[in-house]
Design an enzyme around this catalytic site. Structure first.
Site, PDB file in Angstrom:
ATOM      1  N   ASP A 148       3.308 -11.687   0.585  1.00 35.66           N
ATOM      2  CA  ASP A 148       3.483 -10.878   1.787  1.00 35.66           C
ATOM      3  C   ASP A 148       4.310 -11.659   2.817  1.00 35.66           C
ATOM      4  O   ASP A 148       4.369 -12.894   2.781  1.00 35.66           O
ATOM      5  CB  ASP A 148       2.116 -10.556   2.423  1.00 35.66           C
ATOM      6  CG  ASP A 148       1.248  -9.720   1.494  1.00 35.66           C
ATOM      7  OD1 ASP A 148       1.810  -9.031   0.625  1.00 35.66           O
ATOM      8  OD2 ASP A 148       0.012  -9.773   1.651  1.00 35.66           O
TER       9      ASP A 148
HETATM   10  N1  URA Z   1      -2.595 -11.508  -2.012  1.00 38.76           N
HETATM   11  C1  URA Z   1      -2.299 -11.037  -0.784  1.00 38.76           C
HETATM   12  O1  URA Z   1      -3.089 -10.326  -0.179  1.00 38.76           O
HETATM   13  N2  URA Z   1      -1.120 -11.365  -0.257  1.00 38.76           N
HETATM   14  C2  URA Z   1      -0.222 -12.166  -0.869  1.00 38.76           C
HETATM   15  O2  URA Z   1       0.839 -12.449  -0.312  1.00 38.76           O
HETATM   16  C3  URA Z   1      -0.546 -12.660  -2.144  1.00 38.76           C
HETATM   17  C4  URA Z   1      -1.739 -12.311  -2.698  1.00 38.76           C
END
Ligand code: URA
Length: 236
Positions: free
Chosen positions: A105
């Site tokens: 993310d």
């Molecule tokens: N899980 C998440 O919630 N975000 C990420 O970036 C990676 C795994």
């Protein structure tokens, strides 16, 4: 077999096809110790030794890059608004065809694997391969001692979807290490949300048992070592 000028332009950063032709014309390129006759000469990239000014060109069919992603950067090849992980790469690690093998993310930091090896990326990303990915997680509320059991049994997240068993190691009240064997959208955040908690900081620290190099500051990248590439391939 491949044309010599194409090989040079692919393997040498900052050398264009035209630049490669010029090097050959100036007599600076040898193929197995013999001065190259022409830029169109066909060579075997894996078998022939190509040298420029006496220095052998290291042949890398594919690039495998470890990037320590900072927050605010997106895991995409192109984005009209935000900076992408590819734009963080130093000049010497740029090459056509690179892409991030897996997404973090925008606000998640840590290990992103960038490669131009489509087959390997596919295996890393395939839901069937279950490549372990480890995260350092900081939470809003302290985790209780019964939580690891819930993760190993398989958390049910909204949807409803049941997650594969995951390993949770509690480091301190609000901090833990979580190893997942799959990659659902926003998975870590959704797993903790399902338990009424909230992830306030998330960092990926390992992919397929390969730890993020502690010497890399956020935004920095390096090539995987040969040993790491071997481990990555054998762990898939
Ligand atoms: N899980 C998440 O919630 N975000 C990420 O970036 C990676 C795994």
């Amino acid at each position: 077999m491949e044309r010599l000028d194409r090989f040079l332009a692919e393997q040498l950063k900052n050398i264009s096809r035209k630049g490669a032709k010029e090097l050959v014309r100036r007599g600076e390129v040898t193929v197995n110790g013999v001065k190259a006759a022409s830029a169109e000469q066909k060579i075997d990239p894996a078998g022939d030794v190509i040298a420029v000014s006496g220095r052998a060109v290291k042949y890398r069919r594919f690039l495998y890059i470890m990037l320590n992603k900072p927050a605010g950067v997106v895991c995409a090849t192109r984005d009209g608004l935000s900076q992408t992980v590819l734009e963080l790469l130093p000049e010497e690690l740029r090459r056509r065809g690179l892409f991030p093998a897996g997404r973090l993310d925008r606000d998640t930091v840590g290990f992103v694997l960038i490669t131009d090896d489509g087959e390997l990326a596919h295996r890393v990303l395939s839901p069937k391969s279950h490549v372990p990915k480890k995260y350092f997680v900081r939470l809003r509320d302290p985790v209780t001692s019964d939580i690891p059991e819930k993760f190993s049994a398989g958390i049910i997240i909204d949807g409803p979807e049941t997650c594969l068993p995951a390993e949770l190691e509690i480091l301190s009240g609000r901090e833990c290490l979580l190893t997942l064997h799959e990659g659902k959208y926003h998975q870590v955040k959704r797993m903790f949300a399902a338990l009424g908690n909230e992830v306030v900081y998330l960092k990926r620290t390992e992919i397929a048992g390969i730890p993020l190099d502690a010497a890399l500051d956020e935004g920095e990248a390096r090539e995987l070592t040969e040993n790491e590439v071997e481990r990555l391939k054998s762990g898939l």
